[in-house]
Design a protein around this motif. Sequence first.
Motif, PDB file in Angstrom:
ATOM      1  N   TYR A   1     -13.094  31.709  67.397  1.00 17.39           N
ATOM      2  CA  TYR A   1     -11.925  32.598  67.411  1.00 17.39           C
ATOM      3  C   TYR A   1     -12.407  33.959  67.873  1.00 17.39           C
ATOM      4  O   TYR A   1     -13.041  34.689  67.112  1.00 17.39           O
ATOM      5  CB  TYR A   1     -11.284  32.690  66.029  1.00 17.39           C
ATOM      6  N   GLY A   2     -12.147  34.292  69.123  1.00  9.28           N
ATOM      7  CA  GLY A   2     -12.675  35.515  69.696  1.00  9.28           C
ATOM      8  C   GLY A   2     -14.194  35.454  69.755  1.00  9.28           C
ATOM      9  O   GLY A   2     -14.781  34.477  70.218  1.00  9.28           O
ATOM     10  N   VAL A   3     -14.857  36.496  69.268  1.00  5.79           N
ATOM     11  CA  VAL A   3     -16.321  36.541  69.309  1.00  5.79           C
ATOM     12  C   VAL A   3     -16.950  35.873  68.097  1.00  5.79           C
ATOM     13  O   VAL A   3     -18.175  35.855  67.963  1.00  5.79           O
ATOM     14  CB  VAL A   3     -16.813  38.003  69.428  1.00  5.79           C
TER      15      VAL A   3
ATOM     16  N   PRO B   1      -9.131  35.217  59.696  1.00  5.72           N
ATOM     17  CA  PRO B   1      -9.658  36.388  60.411  1.00  5.72           C
ATOM     18  C   PRO B   1      -8.559  37.386  60.787  1.00  5.72           C
ATOM     19  O   PRO B   1      -7.386  37.026  60.921  1.00  5.72           O
ATOM     20  CB  PRO B   1     -10.288  35.781  61.663  1.00  5.72           C
ATOM     21  N   TYR B   2      -8.965  38.634  60.946  1.00 11.06           N
ATOM     22  CA  TYR B   2      -8.043  39.625  61.492  1.00 11.06           C
ATOM     23  C   TYR B   2      -7.620  39.149  62.879  1.00 11.06           C
ATOM     24  O   TYR B   2      -8.443  38.706  63.676  1.00 11.06           O
ATOM     25  CB  TYR B   2      -8.722  40.990  61.581  1.00 11.06           C
ATOM     26  N   PRO B   3      -6.327  39.217  63.186  1.00 10.61           N
ATOM     27  CA  PRO B   3      -5.843  38.659  64.453  1.00 10.61           C
ATOM     28  C   PRO B   3      -6.426  39.376  65.659  1.00 10.61           C
ATOM     29  O   PRO B   3      -6.678  40.588  65.627  1.00 10.61           O
ATOM     30  CB  PRO B   3      -4.322  38.875  64.379  1.00 10.61           C
ATOM     31  N   ILE B   4      -6.634  38.609  66.721  1.00 11.55           N
ATOM     32  CA  ILE B   4      -7.035  39.184  67.999  1.00 11.55           C
ATOM     33  C   ILE B   4      -5.908  38.952  68.995  1.00 11.55           C
ATOM     34  O   ILE B   4      -5.033  38.098  68.798  1.00 11.55           O
ATOM     35  CB  ILE B   4      -8.340  38.552  68.519  1.00 11.55           C
ATOM     36  N   SER B   5      -5.909  39.754  70.043  1.00 11.32           N
ATOM     37  CA  SER B   5      -4.884  39.633  71.081  1.00 11.32           C
ATOM     38  C   SER B   5      -5.554  39.360  72.412  1.00 11.32           C
ATOM     39  O   SER B   5      -6.735  39.655  72.617  1.00 11.32           O
ATOM     40  CB  SER B   5      -4.053  40.917  71.177  1.00 11.32           C
ATOM     41  N   ASP B   6      -4.776  38.786  73.322  1.00  7.05           N
ATOM     42  CA  ASP B   6      -5.285  38.494  74.655  1.00  7.05           C
ATOM     43  C   ASP B   6      -4.128  38.598  75.636  1.00  7.05           C
ATOM     44  O   ASP B   6      -2.945  38.493  75.248  1.00  7.05           O
ATOM     45  CB  ASP B   6      -5.890  37.093  74.698  1.00  7.05           C
ATOM     46  N   ALA B   7      -4.467  38.807  76.896  1.00  7.27           N
ATOM     47  CA  ALA B   7      -3.449  38.874  77.941  1.00  7.27           C
ATOM     48  C   ALA B   7      -3.087  37.451  78.357  1.00  7.27           C
ATOM     49  O   ALA B   7      -3.912  36.728  78.913  1.00  7.27           O
ATOM     50  CB  ALA B   7      -3.966  39.669  79.136  1.00  7.27           C
ATOM     51  N   LEU B   8      -1.866  37.053  78.034  1.00 11.78           N
ATOM     52  CA  LEU B   8      -1.423  35.695  78.330  1.00 11.78           C
ATOM     53  C   LEU B   8      -0.173  35.706  79.174  1.00 11.78           C
ATOM     54  O   LEU B   8       0.621  36.656  79.146  1.00 11.78           O
ATOM     55  CB  LEU B   8      -1.170  34.934  77.021  1.00 11.78           C
ATOM     56  N   GLU B   9       0.015  34.631  79.912  1.00 14.02           N
ATOM     57  CA  GLU B   9       1.193  34.444  80.748  1.00 14.02           C
ATOM     58  C   GLU B   9       2.433  34.392  79.874  1.00 14.02           C
ATOM     59  O   GLU B   9       2.465  33.693  78.862  1.00 14.02           O
ATOM     60  CB  GLU B   9       1.050  33.140  81.536  1.00 14.02           C
ATOM     61  N   ASP B  10       3.463  35.163  80.222  1.00 10.59           N
ATOM     62  CA  ASP B  10       4.676  35.177  79.403  1.00 10.59           C
ATOM     63  C   ASP B  10       5.794  34.305  79.958  1.00 10.59           C
ATOM     64  O   ASP B  10       6.916  34.318  79.455  1.00 10.59           O
ATOM     65  CB  ASP B  10       5.191  36.617  79.226  1.00 10.59           C
ATOM     66  N   GLY B  11       5.500  33.507  81.008  1.00 11.04           N
ATOM     67  CA  GLY B  11       6.508  32.605  81.566  1.00 11.04           C
ATOM     68  C   GLY B  11       7.223  33.163  82.784  1.00 11.04           C
ATOM     69  O   GLY B  11       7.942  32.450  83.461  1.00 11.04           O
ATOM     70  N   THR B  12       7.027  34.425  83.076  1.00 14.20           N
ATOM     71  CA  THR B  12       7.685  35.058  84.229  1.00 14.20           C
ATOM     72  C   THR B  12       6.682  35.450  85.294  1.00 14.20           C
ATOM     73  O   THR B  12       7.032  36.141  86.253  1.00 14.20           O
ATOM     74  CB  THR B  12       8.447  36.316  83.773  1.00 14.20           C
ATOM     75  N   GLY B  13       5.466  35.020  85.128  1.00 14.44           N
ATOM     76  CA  GLY B  13       4.429  35.408  86.070  1.00 14.44           C
ATOM     77  C   GLY B  13       3.689  36.664  85.658  1.00 14.44           C
ATOM     78  O   GLY B  13       2.686  37.018  86.277  1.00 14.44           O
TER      79      GLY B  13
END
Length: 521
Positions: free
Chosen positions: A171-173, A212-224
């Motif tokens: 999960y992340g690092v 774990p404390y949540p992590i975020s990532d840049a993900l596709e949102d369905g619109t490109g």
Amino acid sequence: MTFRQLLAATRPLLFVAAVLAPTLSHGQDDAAITPPPVPREFRAVWVATVANIDWPSKPGLSNDELKAELTGILDLCVKLKLNAVVLQVRPACDALYASELEPWSAFLTGKQGQAPADGFDPLTWACEQAHARGLELHAWFNPYRATHPADKGPLDTSHIAVRRPELAPQYGVYRWLDPGAKEASEHSMDVMLDVVRRYDVDAVHFDDYFYPYPISDALEDGTGEKKQVEVPFPDDASWKVYCDETPEDERMTREDWRRDNVNRFIRDLGVEIHKVKPHVRLGVSPFGIWRPGHPEGIQGFDQYAKLYADAKLWLNEGWVDYLSPQLYWAIDQKPQSFTALLAWWASENTHNRNLWPGLYTSRLGGDAPKYPAQEIVDQILATREQSGDEAGHIHFSMKALVKNWLGINDKLKETVYADGALPPDSDWLAGDKERPAAPSVERVEEEGTPQFALSLDGDAKPSRWVLQKRCGDDWTTGVFGGQIETIRVRPNADGVAADAIAVSAVDEFGRLGEPTVVAID
């Protein structure tokens, strides 16, 4: 009047360091001497081993260097009149002690799985040295973190993430034990109970890491487009096992199931610890805010929703012996006020367990906004106003005291730590066991510095001794290891000799026996 003005006005009344008593003439009967109540307060510090934050200073030190560094830490604790050390012994499914269940920590020896030379066991030594100084030793575990990025070496073949990688997903690092996987939780519980059985620790301690404390990532949102979204914890496999085993109309939501995984672990671990050694406590130091809006006006991170840690429930149910919420904010910081949060946690302490908040003492030397040293003093005074003779606190971390940031050590010694204190007891664990008897105190040195032999009837051994001595009009308090058989009663810092002492035995539950009082001619 502001809270700080109120503290300043009442400070001398909140917790006196020296208690005045009537002057006695020489030769007065021992029975006429009445010592003041023994001050009670838990005064602890976290000693972090992960990433070599506090100890050891770097991996790969010799045994002599390890001992010298830890001796310096323990001696400073005594000098400051602290009475407990919370030592991190399991940073990430590794061990700073001899274990057949997990590998030696790389933060200790430089290579995971490599043991210290000559069979040296740091935890055995730490327990012996802490107790010899009258300090409690709390063993601090991380229950679920499986790897840490500060350890850049390979994992040992005995590490659970190598043996059972499905139990410790990435999960992340980090790799993280899945709290929903039964075998992962059983492994952690086995690790902790193994330490309770084999080592003379006073408590098992957790900090704020559960899921774990949540992590975020840049993900596709369905619109490109891509946007930052929270990455879900990878527990699909254990969730599926739960769903397959549980009728649909009886299933919890996934969020409640995650909380239940942690709740059951806390509940069951406390029960099992007390079966092995009834006096060993379970202490948890969760994130300082349970949920935003509790109490009204509090803002911030939601541990209940994000870490799946229902610390309020653990306190409400009496599953923990002490709770140390990390109240890492200033008194005047309204959205996360130290005093408002402390009062709220106290209102939830329905089983009257010990409530000893964590203090962010390291903020004295950290990034802006820094605390002034007086902030820590005022927070300690606030805990005393809230909890009286059951008060306590833990400093994060030892580095702040070793480096004496902003003169905090001097400030503490001049104000709130002017006298010694005994930690509050855990009477609910003692059952029907009797309190310690008054000890035998016999003078064995007539010339020079008075010296006294201490003992209890039969084979009874105290956990600690409390020595109160009166020099002039002032009584002061010292706490010593229970293995001590004789004590010397030296003059106070001003050179005033003691004319009376009171010695009490303390049992493993922290309960104080009746004192034996002796006049010194």
